[in-house]
Design a protein around this motif. Structure first.
Motif, mmCIF file in Angstrom:
data_model
loop_
_atom_site.group_PDB
_atom_site.id
_atom_site.type_symbol
_atom_site.label_atom_id
_atom_site.label_comp_id
_atom_site.label_asym_id
_atom_site.label_seq_id
_atom_site.Cartn_x
_atom_site.Cartn_y
_atom_site.Cartn_z
ATOM 1 N N SER A 1 27.698 -10.322 19.444
ATOM 2 C CA SER A 1 26.268 -10.547 19.210
ATOM 3 C C SER A 1 25.484 -10.510 20.516
ATOM 4 C CB SER A 1 26.068 -11.895 18.504
ATOM 5 O OG SER A 1 26.710 -11.911 17.249
ATOM 6 N N ARG A 2 26.017 -11.132 21.554
ATOM 7 C CA ARG A 2 25.311 -11.117 22.850
ATOM 8 C C ARG A 2 25.204 -9.701 23.398
ATOM 9 N NH1 ARG A 2 28.511 -15.730 23.891
ATOM 10 N NH2 ARG A 2 29.919 -14.448 25.139
ATOM 11 N N ARG A 3 26.275 -8.955 23.328
ATOM 12 C CA ARG A 3 26.244 -7.588 23.848
ATOM 13 C C ARG A 3 25.330 -6.704 22.999
ATOM 14 N NH1 ARG A 3 29.847 -6.549 27.851
ATOM 15 N NH2 ARG A 3 31.529 -8.054 28.165
ATOM 16 N N TYR A 4 25.287 -6.957 21.713
ATOM 17 C CA TYR A 4 24.416 -6.181 20.839
ATOM 18 C C TYR A 4 22.953 -6.439 21.174
ATOM 19 C CZ TYR A 4 22.080 -4.739 16.524
ATOM 20 O OH TYR A 4 21.239 -4.163 15.611
ATOM 21 N N ILE A 5 22.589 -7.694 21.407
ATOM 22 C CA ILE A 5 21.211 -8.027 21.778
ATOM 23 C C ILE A 5 20.851 -7.378 23.110
ATOM 24 C CG2 ILE A 5 19.690 -9.923 22.450
ATOM 25 C CD1 ILE A 5 21.164 -11.671 20.419
ATOM 26 N N ASP A 6 21.759 -7.453 24.081
ATOM 27 C CA ASP A 6 21.497 -6.826 25.385
ATOM 28 C C ASP A 6 21.354 -5.311 25.256
ATOM 29 O OD1 ASP A 6 21.647 -9.318 26.527
ATOM 30 O OD2 ASP A 6 23.741 -9.106 27.140
ATOM 31 N N ALA A 7 22.166 -4.708 24.387
ATOM 32 C CA ALA A 7 22.126 -3.257 24.235
ATOM 33 C C ALA A 7 20.833 -2.788 23.599
ATOM 34 C CB ALA A 7 23.316 -2.789 23.404
ATOM 35 N N LEU A 8 20.251 -3.612 22.715
ATOM 36 C CA LEU A 8 18.999 -3.218 22.075
ATOM 37 C C LEU A 8 17.839 -3.195 23.058
ATOM 38 C CD1 LEU A 8 19.211 -5.096 18.658
ATOM 39 C CD2 LEU A 8 19.497 -2.649 19.080
ATOM 40 N N GLY A 9 17.916 -3.985 24.116
ATOM 41 C CA GLY A 9 16.893 -3.947 25.149
ATOM 42 C C GLY A 9 15.688 -4.808 24.869
ATOM 43 N N PHE A 10 15.837 -5.872 24.069
ATOM 44 C CA PHE A 10 14.712 -6.775 23.829
ATOM 45 C C PHE A 10 14.531 -7.704 25.024
ATOM 46 C CE2 PHE A 10 15.503 -5.516 19.480
ATOM 47 C CZ PHE A 10 14.236 -5.478 18.936
ATOM 48 N N ASP A 11 13.265 -8.003 25.332
ATOM 49 C CA ASP A 11 12.995 -8.951 26.407
ATOM 50 C C ASP A 11 12.836 -10.351 25.817
ATOM 51 O OD1 ASP A 11 10.481 -9.052 25.248
ATOM 52 O OD2 ASP A 11 9.558 -7.718 26.725
ATOM 53 N N GLU A 12 12.435 -11.290 26.664
ATOM 54 C CA GLU A 12 12.337 -12.679 26.225
ATOM 55 C C GLU A 12 11.229 -12.905 25.204
ATOM 56 O OE1 GLU A 12 11.178 -15.327 29.352
ATOM 57 O OE2 GLU A 12 10.026 -13.786 30.402
ATOM 58 N N TYR A 13 10.300 -11.970 25.096
ATOM 59 C CA TYR A 13 9.230 -12.088 24.111
ATOM 60 C C TYR A 13 9.515 -11.284 22.848
ATOM 61 C CZ TYR A 13 6.903 -13.799 28.290
ATOM 62 O OH TYR A 13 6.596 -14.491 29.439
ATOM 63 N N ASP A 14 10.753 -10.850 22.671
ATOM 64 C CA ASP A 14 11.172 -10.072 21.509
ATOM 65 C C ASP A 14 10.459 -8.734 21.415
ATOM 66 O OD1 ASP A 14 12.993 -11.931 20.807
ATOM 67 O OD2 ASP A 14 11.818 -12.835 19.202
ATOM 68 N N ASP A 15 10.030 -8.203 22.561
ATOM 69 C CA ASP A 15 9.439 -6.873 22.597
ATOM 70 C C ASP A 15 10.512 -5.872 23.022
ATOM 71 O OD1 ASP A 15 6.906 -7.772 21.867
ATOM 72 O OD2 ASP A 15 6.384 -8.258 23.952
ATOM 73 N N MET A 16 10.493 -4.725 22.362
ATOM 74 C CA MET A 16 11.479 -3.705 22.684
ATOM 75 C C MET A 16 11.158 -3.081 24.039
ATOM 76 S SD MET A 16 14.216 -2.089 21.768
ATOM 77 C CE MET A 16 14.408 -2.119 19.987
ATOM 78 N N ALA A 17 12.075 -3.173 24.976
ATOM 79 C CA ALA A 17 11.918 -2.590 26.308
ATOM 80 C C ALA A 17 12.722 -1.300 26.373
ATOM 81 C CB ALA A 17 12.403 -3.575 27.380
ATOM 82 N N PRO A 18 12.280 -0.337 27.190
ATOM 83 C CA PRO A 18 13.043 0.911 27.293
ATOM 84 C C PRO A 18 14.423 0.668 27.878
ATOM 85 C CG PRO A 18 11.326 0.788 28.985
ATOM 86 C CD PRO A 18 11.088 -0.343 28.044
ATOM 87 N N ARG A 19 15.432 1.313 27.298
ATOM 88 C CA ARG A 19 16.798 1.165 27.768
ATOM 89 C C ARG A 19 17.003 2.031 28.999
ATOM 90 N NH1 ARG A 19 20.628 2.953 23.389
ATOM 91 N NH2 ARG A 19 22.177 1.909 24.666
ATOM 92 N N GLY A 20 17.481 1.406 30.067
ATOM 93 C CA GLY A 20 17.740 2.135 31.285
ATOM 94 C C GLY A 20 19.044 2.906 31.211
ATOM 95 N N ILE A 21 19.315 3.645 32.288
ATOM 96 C CA ILE A 21 20.525 4.466 32.321
ATOM 97 C C ILE A 21 21.761 3.589 32.281
ATOM 98 C CG2 ILE A 21 21.844 6.108 33.709
ATOM 99 C CD1 ILE A 21 19.241 7.179 34.783
ATOM 100 N N ILE A 22 21.745 2.488 33.039
ATOM 101 C CA ILE A 22 22.902 1.603 33.066
ATOM 102 C C ILE A 22 23.142 0.991 31.691
ATOM 103 C CG2 ILE A 22 23.865 -0.476 34.092
ATOM 104 C CD1 ILE A 22 23.812 1.905 35.949
ATOM 105 N N THR A 23 22.056 0.615 30.989
ATOM 106 C CA THR A 23 22.203 0.040 29.655
ATOM 107 C C THR A 23 22.774 1.057 28.682
ATOM 108 O OG1 THR A 23 20.333 -1.438 30.072
ATOM 109 C CG2 THR A 23 20.993 -1.129 27.785
ATOM 110 N N ARG A 24 22.302 2.295 28.761
ATOM 111 C CA ARG A 24 22.805 3.331 27.860
ATOM 112 C C ARG A 24 24.272 3.621 28.138
ATOM 113 N NH1 ARG A 24 17.706 5.775 28.931
ATOM 114 N NH2 ARG A 24 18.676 7.192 30.417
ATOM 115 N N MET A 25 24.676 3.537 29.408
ATOM 116 C CA MET A 25 26.084 3.727 29.735
ATOM 117 C C MET A 25 26.919 2.549 29.266
ATOM 118 S SD MET A 25 25.797 5.228 33.594
ATOM 119 C CE MET A 25 27.529 4.937 33.840
#
Length: 272
Positions: free
Chosen positions: A103-127
């Protein structure tokens, strides 16, 4: 490997044993007999340098892999092999640990910030967390949630009053529609479910316990093992890049002497 390589590289008897034939070098390069022996020695040393640095690079890559690769990824060559071997050994307690990490890794992979706004996934996140992991988690979370029996949602009653500093009771307004598992349109949301599982709130312990029980069932345990393996297999992207660099550099350096020999033999056959 670097230690053994240095012994080989600076050992005169080994170098002489591995020295290419001067007669072969003379015919390859059309050299006079008196200069072919020295050229053969120099070519041999250059090849040994490539082998030494190539093996050293592979040694660094193997050491990093052995130190930092998760044990379950080192133990099984693929996710399918892991599921086949571990499925019969899964317990509810173990699923609880797997579910929390997934669950933690899934939340991090989606790229949500602390305000539950979708942030763009960086290259490192996509990898780190590829799309197949995100898609599998999204579907599996919803399937487990949909299979929860209705009686699991029978939460213990929440307090209706709170006590002030002076001891006087104050009514608490409870919204009966306040369920942190749905999106704005009232549909189950995999991100909200994962967030509820990792929130640690006491008021959601009933849901976490019910979800863990259902995830450990025979219908969903394989999905949990698969998601956990994928999460670990794609973790630590920077270290994976570094290991891949050492392996790539090592194989490239080791291939140089082979390519040089192939090119020289091919050229000799062409011009012969």
């Amino acid at each position: 490997m670097p230690f053994l390589g240095s012994l080989l590289l600076f050992n005169q008897h080994v170098v002489e044993l591995l020295t290419l034939s001067p007669d072969l070098i003379r015919r390859w390069l059309n050299l006079p007999m008196n200069g072919a022996e020295e050229v053969a020695r120099q070519i041999t040393l250059s090849r040994l340098y490539y082998v030494y640095f190539g093996l050293t690079s592979l040694g660094f890559g193997s050491a990093l892999f052995a130190l930092f690769c998760p044990l379950i990824v080192k133990s099984y060559a693929s996710a399918i092999e892991c599921v086949q071997a571990e499925s019969s050994l899964v317990t509810r307690s173990r699923v609880a640990l797997l579910l929390s990490e997934v669950s933690r890794r899934y939340i991090d992979a989606l790229g949500f910030d602390e305000y539950d706004d979708m942030a763009p996934r960086g290259i490192i996140t996509r990898m780190s967390e590829p799309d197949d992991f995100i898609n599998l988690c999204s579907v599996a979370m919803l399937e487990i949630f949909s299979d929860l029996p209705p009686e699991h949602f029978e939460k213990p009653p929440e307090p209706t009053v709170s006590l002030e500093a002076d001891g006087s009771p104050t009514p608490i307004e409870i919204d009966p529609n306040d369920e942190p598992f749905y999106d704005k349109r009232g549909r189950p949301d995999s991100y909200m479910i994962a967030k509820a599982l990792t929130s640690g709130f006491r008021r959601l312990q009933w849901f976490t316990s019910a979800f863990q029980t259902q995830a450990a069932s025979e219908a969903h345990r394989n999905d949990m093992l698969l998601m956990h393996y994928m999460a670990l297999d794609n973790a630590r992207p920077r270290l994976r890049v570094l290991v891949a660099f050492f392996y790539g550099a090592g194989f490239a350096l080791l291939s140089i002497p082979t390519l040089m020999t192939f090119a020289q033999l091919a050229w000799h056959l062409i011009v012969r």
